[in-house]
Design a protein around this motif. Structure first.
Motif, mmCIF file in Angstrom:
data_model
loop_
_atom_site.group_PDB
_atom_site.id
_atom_site.type_symbol
_atom_site.label_atom_id
_atom_site.label_comp_id
_atom_site.label_asym_id
_atom_site.label_seq_id
_atom_site.Cartn_x
_atom_site.Cartn_y
_atom_site.Cartn_z
ATOM 1 N N ALA A 91 42.396 43.534 36.993
ATOM 2 C CA ALA A 91 42.038 42.200 36.513
ATOM 3 C C ALA A 91 43.016 41.162 37.039
ATOM 4 O O ALA A 91 42.618 40.119 37.564
ATOM 5 C CB ALA A 91 42.024 42.178 34.985
ATOM 6 N N LEU A 92 44.311 41.471 36.930
ATOM 7 C CA LEU A 92 45.318 40.466 37.281
ATOM 8 C C LEU A 92 45.419 40.260 38.783
ATOM 9 O O LEU A 92 45.586 39.140 39.252
ATOM 10 C CB LEU A 92 46.679 40.894 36.721
ATOM 11 N N LEU A 93 45.296 41.330 39.563
ATOM 12 C CA LEU A 93 45.599 41.233 40.993
ATOM 13 C C LEU A 93 44.372 41.253 41.897
ATOM 14 O O LEU A 93 44.491 41.105 43.093
ATOM 15 C CB LEU A 93 46.553 42.362 41.396
ATOM 16 N N PHE A 94 43.182 41.464 41.332
ATOM 17 C CA PHE A 94 41.996 41.374 42.182
ATOM 18 C C PHE A 94 40.993 40.366 41.630
ATOM 19 O O PHE A 94 40.616 39.417 42.310
ATOM 20 C CB PHE A 94 41.336 42.750 42.327
ATOM 21 N N VAL A 95 40.574 40.562 40.371
ATOM 22 C CA VAL A 95 39.508 39.717 39.833
ATOM 23 C C VAL A 95 39.981 38.280 39.629
ATOM 24 O O VAL A 95 39.276 37.331 39.982
ATOM 25 C CB VAL A 95 38.955 40.321 38.525
ATOM 26 N N THR A 96 41.207 38.125 39.092
ATOM 27 C CA THR A 96 41.693 36.761 38.884
ATOM 28 C C THR A 96 41.794 35.971 40.203
ATOM 29 O O THR A 96 41.257 34.866 40.286
ATOM 30 C CB THR A 96 43.037 36.769 38.139
ATOM 31 N N PRO A 97 42.454 36.518 41.243
ATOM 32 C CA PRO A 97 42.473 35.770 42.508
ATOM 33 C C PRO A 97 41.069 35.483 43.049
ATOM 34 O O PRO A 97 40.806 34.393 43.561
ATOM 35 C CB PRO A 97 43.232 36.707 43.465
#
Lengths: 411, 317
Positions: free
Chosen positions: B147-153
């Motif tokens: 979530a933090l390092l793929f979906v958010t960006p």
């Protein structure tokens, strides 16, 4: 008259065609939902792999060529020790020597110390794998412009060393050794609590309790509900009971251990044991249920008592199913993070856990900590740790599937 | 008949060793049964201790002069440092992330279940189902990383970095939806597969297309199981910790805007207890009050799903 009751041929054909078109469109929609799920899984895995390898830009505080005439890679143990003695302050050297006598350290360990303490590698920037593979020229140009004098190197963050080195506050030298040991200890304690209790409860519910009694129904409903309680609630239970109320037991004070509080491997293991207990029970019940009644009746027919029937006939037949279920419960315990945070896994520990009363950290805790850091090199080791965790889980689950296929009997 | 009787073993004579057919007292057997009962009863004990432990500490919290029962349940500011304990600040984030998760998981999970149960050939199913199982077996902390390092960006690229912060509820909710998807899919698929084939065949015999058969006959017949799946999925979303702890931010804030960062009940417990928290402070006790609310809500949802199954199940045999 009768003719008007039926639509004419063309209208009918159009109507049927339209219905089949709708059907086809929806079939595509349903299939694409599955494809999205597969896409998400691939994205997740690629994202992790992407993070765990790639170019890093780093610089040396001290050039290795100035430190030693020979390349550091070729130095032997005594030369490495001499190098450390020459370049470190006496206090720093003695401190290291007190932690572990220099002469007993392996060449790899000493090499690591030289790199960490003398050369002092500093990572300036990391690049993900796919960018490193396909965009090399741009990376090189950027490095030449932004970090003159720095070195660019392709690095796999997941190395054999990563598994065998303990924690470090510097991402470049950190490993998951302590976390792996913590996870192993915790899971063994959890399973040695949950397995006997869970199988016992399943035997009672399936073989002894009358199916109609109110007590049995209450226990059964209760187990189903326990399986749905959020894991963080189990963490709070563990904090209040194992960490605080039973502190004398879980800190080892009763056994003469004095240097710890209740936040130990034992507390975490017991908490995790209670968390997986409903899973173990439900799986064991399914396995026992699958043993056909004819086997029980045959045992009773030759005069076996109830326990003899259970012990010599039902359990051996249900064992593969019970084992499969227990392995799945283990993999749940390996991946669970929230209760460990609550029970108080330490985040920074560089000593292997020595027993059930030591402080500990676990693999998922390290992943959480490293992911939460802002620097990209910590994200890289988080990705490497995720690969270790996923491989561990995959091995467990593959074992479970193999067991199931190898020993499964059909009646 | 007579020959058969004669061929049986001879009946022992009266004066041979007398056989007692009365039930023997077997101490070992009784002891084992007692031990097994105690072990089975232990599960009840776990539930009772959850209630007692959470209730006891929560009571300490509510008895504190700084907080009142009403303030806890009716106000919307959660700032322990200045003595404000309004749980709605945390509940709003839990509701928002769970709602997003359900918006993702419900259509995708249900569609997957219908495809697997009604369309897929046995071979396709044997490939597709394990993929969902792998998705279900991934630890939630890994989803947090995702979530933090793929979906958010990714979302920040789509919506614009000025609209969406590094920490936001949208990304956490979407990933939570992906996490719950396999649960809803497999529970719904079980319900759909349990619908007897005669119903399917009747629909096809009437000339229904596969889609019409699924939507008008099979899904309605399996509705109780699907409903239970949805509610169990919701309860998982409410209790999920690691994804929101990693990706949705560390500030408690009363908001339903998915683009903002806000802390859920679970994430708050994880963050506060992860630090060095001294026992018997009001902060410490407040965590138990939150956990009690969490426990009651998820328990109610689970009981509700079981009630749906038993109340609305269509019996075919």
């Amino acid at each position: 008259m009768a003719k008007d009751l039926y639509p004419n041929k063309d209208d009918l054909q159009k109507f049927v065609d339209a219905r089949y078109r709708t059907a086809w469109v929806w079939q595509t929609v349903f299939l694409s939902a599955l494809l999205i799920a597969i896409l998400a899984l691939s994205a997740l895995i690629l994202n992790v792999v992407d993070g765990a390898f790639g170019y890093v830009v780093y610089e040396f505080k001290k050039d290795p060529a100035l430190v030693s005439e020979k390349p550091i890679d070729d130095l032997n143990q005594t030369e490495l020790i001499a190098l450390l003695k020459d370049n470190l302050s006496r206090g720093a050297y003695n401190k290291l020597n007190n932690e572990k006598v220099m002469e007993t350290r392996s060449e790899g360990e000493l090499y690591g110390l030289v790199i960490e303490r003398i050369i002092q590698v500093k990572t300036l920037k990391t690049y993900p794998l796919f960018e490193s593979l396909f965009n090399r020229a741009a990376i090189e140009a950027e490095v030449a412009e932004k970090f003159p004098g720095a070195r660019l190197e392709f690095r796999s963050w997941l190395t054999p060393d990563f598994l065998t080195t303990p924690m470090s506050s510097r991402a470049e030298f950190a490993g998951v050794r302590t976390a792996l040991f913590g996870t192993l200890w915790m899971v063994s304690i959890a399973i040695s609590f949950a397995l006997p209790v869970g199988i016992g409860a399943a035997i009672y519910l399936q073989e002894y309790a009358s199916k109609k009694s109110l007590m049995n129904k209450i226990i059964q409903t209760n187990i189903n509900n326990l399986a749905g309680v959020p894991s963080i609630v189990y963490g709070m239970l563990g904090l209040a009971i194992f960490v605080r109320a039973f502190e004398a037991l879980t800190s080892g004070a009763l056994f003469g251990v004095t240097d710890s509080n209740g936040r130990t491997i034992l507390s975490a293991g017991l908490t995790m044991g209670i968390l997986v207990l409903p899973l173990v029970i439900i799986n064991a019940q399914e396995a026992i249920k699958a043993v056909p009644d004819s086997i029980r009746q045959a045992a009773y027919g030759v005069g076996a008592t109830r326990w003899q029937t259970v012990w010599s006939h039902v359990l051996p037949n249900a064992l593969p199913g019970i084992l499969t279920g227990s392995i799945l419960a283990m993999s749940r315990a390996v991946g669970e993070t929230a209760p460990l945070i609550i029970v108080g896994a330490s985040t920074f520990i560089s000593v292997d856990p020595s027993g059930p009363f030591s402080k500990f950290t676990a693999l998922p805790i390290q992943i959480y900590q490293w992911t939460a850091r802002a620097q990209s090199e910590f994200h890289a080791i988080a990705a490497a740790a995720i690969i270790v965790l996923l491989v561990l889980l995959l091995t467990l689950n593959a074992t479970a599937i193999l067991l199931r296929n190898r020993f499964q009997r059909r009646y | 008949m007579t020959t058969e009787t004669q061929s049986l073993a001879p009946v022992p004579e009266q004066n041979s060793v007398p056989v007692s057919l009365r039930r023997k007292l077997r101490l070992g057997e009784g002891l084992l049964e007692a031990i097994l009962f105690v072990v089975g009863f232990l599960t009840i004990f776990v539930t009772v201790s959850i209630v007692v432990v959470l209730g006891d500490q929560a009571l300490l919290f509510f008895n504190d002069p700084q907080v009142g029962f009403r303030e806890f349940f009716l106000t919307t500011q959660w700032q322990p440092s200045i003595g404000q304990f309004g749980i709605w600040a945390l509940v709003s984030a839990t509701l928002t992330t769970s709602a997003i998760a359900m918006l993702v998981a419900l259509p995708l999970g249900l569609s997957s279940a219908i495809y697997l149960s009604e369309y897929a050939s046995p071979r396709a199913r044997s490939v597709l189902k394990p993929i969902l199982e792998v998705l279900a077996g991934i630890p939630t902390v890994v989803y947090g990383y995702f979530a933090l390092l793929f979906v958010t960006p990714l979302l920040r690229n789509l919506i614009g970095t000025e609209n969406l912060g590094v920490y936001n509820m949208l990304s956490a909710g979407v990933v939570m939806g992906i996490m719950i998807l396999p649960l809803i899919a497999s529970m719904s698929e079980d319900a759909l597969s349990a619908v007897p084939n005669s119903l399917r065949e009747a629909a096809y015999a009437m000339g229904a297309t596969p889609f019409e058969a699924s939507i008008q006959v099979i899904v309605p017949a399996a509705l109780s199981g699907i409903g239970a799946a949805i509610i169990v999925g919701l309860s998982r979303a409410v209790g999920e910790t690691m994804i929101v702890a990693v990706a949705s931010g560390a500030t408690s804030k009363f908001t339903f805007n998915p683009l903002e960062a806000a802390e859920t009940m679970t994430a708050h417990i994880a963050r506060i207890s992860g630090g060095d928290l001294s026992y018997n402070t009001i902060d410490y006790n407040s965590l138990f009050a939150i956990a009690l609310v969490l426990f009651v809500v998820t328990l109610a949802l689970n009981l509700f799903s079981q009630w749906i199954v038993s109340r609305f199940r269509e019996q075919y045999e």
